[in-house]
Motif scaffolding. Structure first.
Motif, PDB file in Angstrom:
ATOM      1  N   ASP A  92      23.679  56.515  36.532  1.00 25.27           N
ATOM      2  CA  ASP A  92      24.871  55.704  36.743  1.00 25.27           C
ATOM      3  C   ASP A  92      25.224  54.971  35.456  1.00 25.27           C
ATOM      4  OD1 ASP A  92      27.006  54.763  38.193  1.00 25.27           O
ATOM      5  OD2 ASP A  92      25.858  53.401  39.446  1.00 25.27           O
ATOM      6  N   CYS A  93      26.322  54.201  35.487  1.00 25.67           N
ATOM      7  CA  CYS A  93      26.777  53.482  34.292  1.00 25.67           C
ATOM      8  C   CYS A  93      27.271  52.073  34.618  1.00 25.67           C
ATOM      9  CB  CYS A  93      27.876  54.273  33.592  1.00 25.67           C
ATOM     10  SG  CYS A  93      29.280  54.696  34.633  1.00 25.67           S
ATOM     11  N   SER A  94      26.950  51.542  35.793  1.00 26.34           N
ATOM     12  CA  SER A  94      27.475  50.247  36.241  1.00 26.34           C
ATOM     13  C   SER A  94      27.022  49.090  35.362  1.00 26.34           C
ATOM     14  CB  SER A  94      27.015  49.952  37.669  1.00 26.34           C
ATOM     15  OG  SER A  94      27.469  50.928  38.546  1.00 26.34           O
ATOM     16  N   LEU A  95      27.951  48.171  35.140  1.00 25.01           N
ATOM     17  CA  LEU A  95      27.682  46.943  34.414  1.00 25.01           C
ATOM     18  C   LEU A  95      28.648  45.884  34.931  1.00 25.01           C
ATOM     19  CD1 LEU A  95      27.065  46.273  30.730  1.00 25.01           C
ATOM     20  CD2 LEU A  95      29.047  45.215  31.760  1.00 25.01           C
ATOM     21  N   ILE A  96      28.138  44.681  35.138  1.00 26.49           N
ATOM     22  CA  ILE A  96      28.973  43.529  35.506  1.00 26.49           C
ATOM     23  C   ILE A  96      28.570  42.386  34.586  1.00 26.49           C
ATOM     24  CG2 ILE A  96      29.572  41.859  37.299  1.00 26.49           C
ATOM     25  CD1 ILE A  96      28.712  44.031  39.368  1.00 26.49           C
ATOM     26  N   PHE A  97      29.544  41.827  33.875  1.00 25.80           N
ATOM     27  CA  PHE A  97      29.276  40.699  32.987  1.00 25.80           C
ATOM     28  C   PHE A  97      30.428  39.714  33.086  1.00 25.80           C
ATOM     29  CE2 PHE A  97      29.312  38.443  28.908  1.00 25.80           C
ATOM     30  CZ  PHE A  97      28.000  38.017  28.847  1.00 25.80           C
ATOM     31  N   VAL A  98      30.092  38.472  33.434  1.00 25.01           N
ATOM     32  CA  VAL A  98      31.084  37.403  33.549  1.00 25.01           C
ATOM     33  C   VAL A  98      30.591  36.234  32.707  1.00 25.01           C
ATOM     34  CG1 VAL A  98      32.288  35.835  35.120  1.00 25.01           C
ATOM     35  CG2 VAL A  98      31.632  38.125  35.915  1.00 25.01           C
ATOM     36  N   ALA A  99      31.439  35.747  31.815  1.00 26.43           N
ATOM     37  CA  ALA A  99      31.056  34.632  30.953  1.00 26.43           C
ATOM     38  C   ALA A  99      32.177  33.610  30.872  1.00 26.43           C
ATOM     39  CB  ALA A  99      30.717  35.132  29.557  1.00 26.43           C
ATOM     40  N   LYS A 100      31.777  32.365  30.804  1.00 24.61           N
ATOM     41  CA  LYS A 100      32.738  31.291  30.527  1.00 24.61           C
ATOM     42  C   LYS A 100      32.644  31.013  29.028  1.00 24.61           C
ATOM     43  CE  LYS A 100      34.284  26.673  31.587  1.00 24.61           C
ATOM     44  NZ  LYS A 100      34.062  25.446  32.324  1.00 24.61           N
ATOM     45  N   ALA A 101      33.755  31.130  28.356  1.00 21.34           N
ATOM     46  CA  ALA A 101      33.794  30.885  26.919  1.00 21.34           C
ATOM     47  C   ALA A 101      33.778  29.381  26.647  1.00 21.34           C
ATOM     48  CB  ALA A 101      35.043  31.513  26.315  1.00 21.34           C
ATOM     49  N   LYS A 102      33.157  29.014  25.540  1.00 20.73           N
ATOM     50  CA  LYS A 102      33.239  27.626  25.098  1.00 20.73           C
ATOM     51  C   LYS A 102      34.674  27.359  24.678  1.00 20.73           C
ATOM     52  CE  LYS A 102      28.489  26.879  23.706  1.00 20.73           C
ATOM     53  NZ  LYS A 102      27.568  26.620  22.585  1.00 20.73           N
ATOM     54  N   ASP A 103      35.047  26.082  24.630  1.00 18.25           N
ATOM     55  CA  ASP A 103      36.416  25.708  24.275  1.00 18.25           C
ATOM     56  C   ASP A 103      36.869  26.397  22.991  1.00 18.25           C
ATOM     57  OD1 ASP A 103      36.747  24.075  26.463  1.00 18.25           O
ATOM     58  OD2 ASP A 103      36.247  22.223  25.401  1.00 18.25           O
ATOM     59  N   ALA A 139      37.057  51.245  31.623  1.00 21.44           N
ATOM     60  CA  ALA A 139      36.774  49.813  31.756  1.00 21.44           C
ATOM     61  C   ALA A 139      37.677  48.989  30.850  1.00 21.44           C
ATOM     62  CB  ALA A 139      35.307  49.534  31.430  1.00 21.44           C
ATOM     63  N   LYS A 140      37.899  47.748  31.253  1.00 21.43           N
ATOM     64  CA  LYS A 140      38.717  46.816  30.474  1.00 21.43           C
ATOM     65  C   LYS A 140      38.041  45.450  30.452  1.00 21.43           C
ATOM     66  CE  LYS A 140      43.197  48.920  31.505  1.00 21.43           C
ATOM     67  NZ  LYS A 140      42.622  50.208  31.742  1.00 21.43           N
ATOM     68  N   VAL A 141      38.314  44.706  29.408  1.00 20.75           N
ATOM     69  CA  VAL A 141      37.861  43.326  29.321  1.00 20.75           C
ATOM     70  C   VAL A 141      39.011  42.459  29.822  1.00 20.75           C
ATOM     71  CG1 VAL A 141      37.039  41.494  27.794  1.00 20.75           C
ATOM     72  CG2 VAL A 141      36.386  43.879  27.346  1.00 20.75           C
ATOM     73  N   LEU A 142      38.738  41.645  30.825  1.00 23.67           N
ATOM     74  CA  LEU A 142      39.774  40.827  31.463  1.00 23.67           C
ATOM     75  C   LEU A 142      39.518  39.349  31.217  1.00 23.67           C
ATOM     76  CD1 LEU A 142      39.745  42.749  34.867  1.00 23.67           C
ATOM     77  CD2 LEU A 142      41.322  43.076  32.957  1.00 23.67           C
ATOM     78  N   ILE A 143      40.603  38.579  31.148  1.00 23.61           N
ATOM     79  CA  ILE A 143      40.502  37.132  30.945  1.00 23.61           C
ATOM     80  C   ILE A 143      41.126  36.412  32.138  1.00 23.61           C
ATOM     81  CG2 ILE A 143      41.272  35.185  29.530  1.00 23.61           C
ATOM     82  CD1 ILE A 143      41.216  37.001  27.129  1.00 23.61           C
ATOM     83  N   TYR A 144      40.405  35.415  32.630  1.00 18.91           N
ATOM     84  CA  TYR A 144      40.885  34.528  33.694  1.00 18.91           C
ATOM     85  C   TYR A 144      40.625  33.106  33.215  1.00 18.91           C
ATOM     86  CZ  TYR A 144      40.951  38.664  36.629  1.00 18.91           C
ATOM     87  OH  TYR A 144      41.220  39.908  37.148  1.00 18.91           O
ATOM     88  N   GLY A 145      41.615  32.505  32.587  1.00 20.78           N
ATOM     89  CA  GLY A 145      41.436  31.166  32.024  1.00 20.78           C
ATOM     90  C   GLY A 145      40.412  31.223  30.896  1.00 20.78           C
ATOM     91  N   VAL A 149      35.623  38.777  31.583  1.00 23.66           N
ATOM     92  CA  VAL A 149      34.927  39.666  32.503  1.00 23.66           C
ATOM     93  C   VAL A 149      34.944  41.090  31.956  1.00 23.66           C
ATOM     94  CG1 VAL A 149      34.922  40.605  34.856  1.00 23.66           C
ATOM     95  CG2 VAL A 149      35.669  38.242  34.464  1.00 23.66           C
ATOM     96  N   LEU A 150      33.785  41.735  32.003  1.00 23.58           N
ATOM     97  CA  LEU A 150      33.678  43.164  31.696  1.00 23.58           C
ATOM     98  C   LEU A 150      32.947  43.811  32.860  1.00 23.58           C
ATOM     99  CD1 LEU A 150      33.749  45.765  30.006  1.00 23.58           C
ATOM    100  CD2 LEU A 150      31.647  44.976  28.884  1.00 23.58           C
ATOM    101  N   VAL A 151      33.580  44.798  33.454  1.00 18.90           N
ATOM    102  CA  VAL A 151      32.940  45.563  34.526  1.00 18.90           C
ATOM    103  C   VAL A 151      33.109  47.039  34.208  1.00 18.90           C
ATOM    104  CG1 VAL A 151      32.916  46.124  36.984  1.00 18.90           C
ATOM    105  CG2 VAL A 151      33.412  43.783  36.258  1.00 18.90           C
ATOM    106  N   ILE A 152      31.989  47.741  34.198  1.00 14.61           N
ATOM    107  CA  ILE A 152      32.023  49.198  34.125  1.00 14.61           C
ATOM    108  C   ILE A 152      31.680  49.677  35.523  1.00 14.61           C
ATOM    109  CG2 ILE A 152      31.026  51.270  33.114  1.00 14.61           C
ATOM    110  CD1 ILE A 152      30.336  49.538  30.628  1.00 14.61           C
ATOM    111  N   ALA A 153      32.608  50.377  36.123  1.00 18.20           N
ATOM    112  CA  ALA A 153      32.417  50.840  37.493  1.00 18.20           C
ATOM    113  C   ALA A 153      31.404  51.974  37.529  1.00 18.20           C
ATOM    114  CB  ALA A 153      33.747  51.308  38.087  1.00 18.20           C
TER     115      ALA A 153
END
Length: 172
Positions: A92-103, A139-145, A149-153
């Motif tokens: 498989d190739c799954s990956l889930i990564f969620v990070a809050k960036a510093k200011d 996969a795409k790198v997404l920003i929410y505020g 987020v990086l998710v490889i399905a």
């Protein structure tokens, strides 16, 4: 005489209308002047759990500080907090990564994750991994505020389900 009283009456009406508008406007900013989206608390572990529902990670390995810096090439100085898992299976190739960036570091973190993603898809010498490389290219790198987020399905996972889960996790 009638002209003066009419002017006084209109003046009173305008002052009262302005007061009503002012009170209504202040009542709408009950959260310290922030929009409801900005004041919404994000719990990274909850976001990861929501994404896992749509994108299960087989034989998962936790992404730790060593992996963040040495495997993913991210600068810990750009990250306030994070959580992630990656498959430990060659099937498989799954990956889930969620990070809050510093200011002020959201753009840098997004770029570093994009570079990491590019590095995963740049080597197509191994035919036996072609399906995983193709899935990773979607996969795409997404920003929410301030969150990146990086998710490889996984191979059996549809990206539209993953995107829906991410949006729901961030309340969109």
């Amino acid at each position: 005489m009638e002209d003066k009283s009419m002017k006084k009456m209109w003046k009173t009406v305008f002052v009262m209308a302005a007061a009503v508008i002012l009170v209504a406007g202040c009542g709408a900013k009950d959260n310290g002047g922030q929009s409801s989206d900005a004041s919404k608390e994000v719990v990274i572990s909850d976001v990861v759990a929501k994404i896992k529902e749509a994108n299960p990670v087989a034989d998962e390995r936790v992404i730790d500080d060593f992996a963040v810096e040495n495997e993913m090439g991210l600068a810990m100085d750009d990250i306030a907090e994070y959580e992630g898992v990656i498959t430990n299976s060659q099937n498989d190739c799954s990956l889930i990564f969620v990070a809050k960036a510093k200011d002020g570091k959201t753009r840098e973190l997004k770029q570093a994750l994009s570079d990491y993603l590019d590095s995963l898809t740049s080597n197509d010498l191994y035919v036996e991994f072609a399906d995983k490389i193709e899935k990773t290219k979607e996969a795409k790198v997404l920003i929410y505020g301030d969150y990146v987020v990086l998710v490889i399905a996984g191979l059996d996972t549809d990206y539209s389900n993953v995107t829906t889960a991410i949006n729901e996790a961030f309340g969109e």
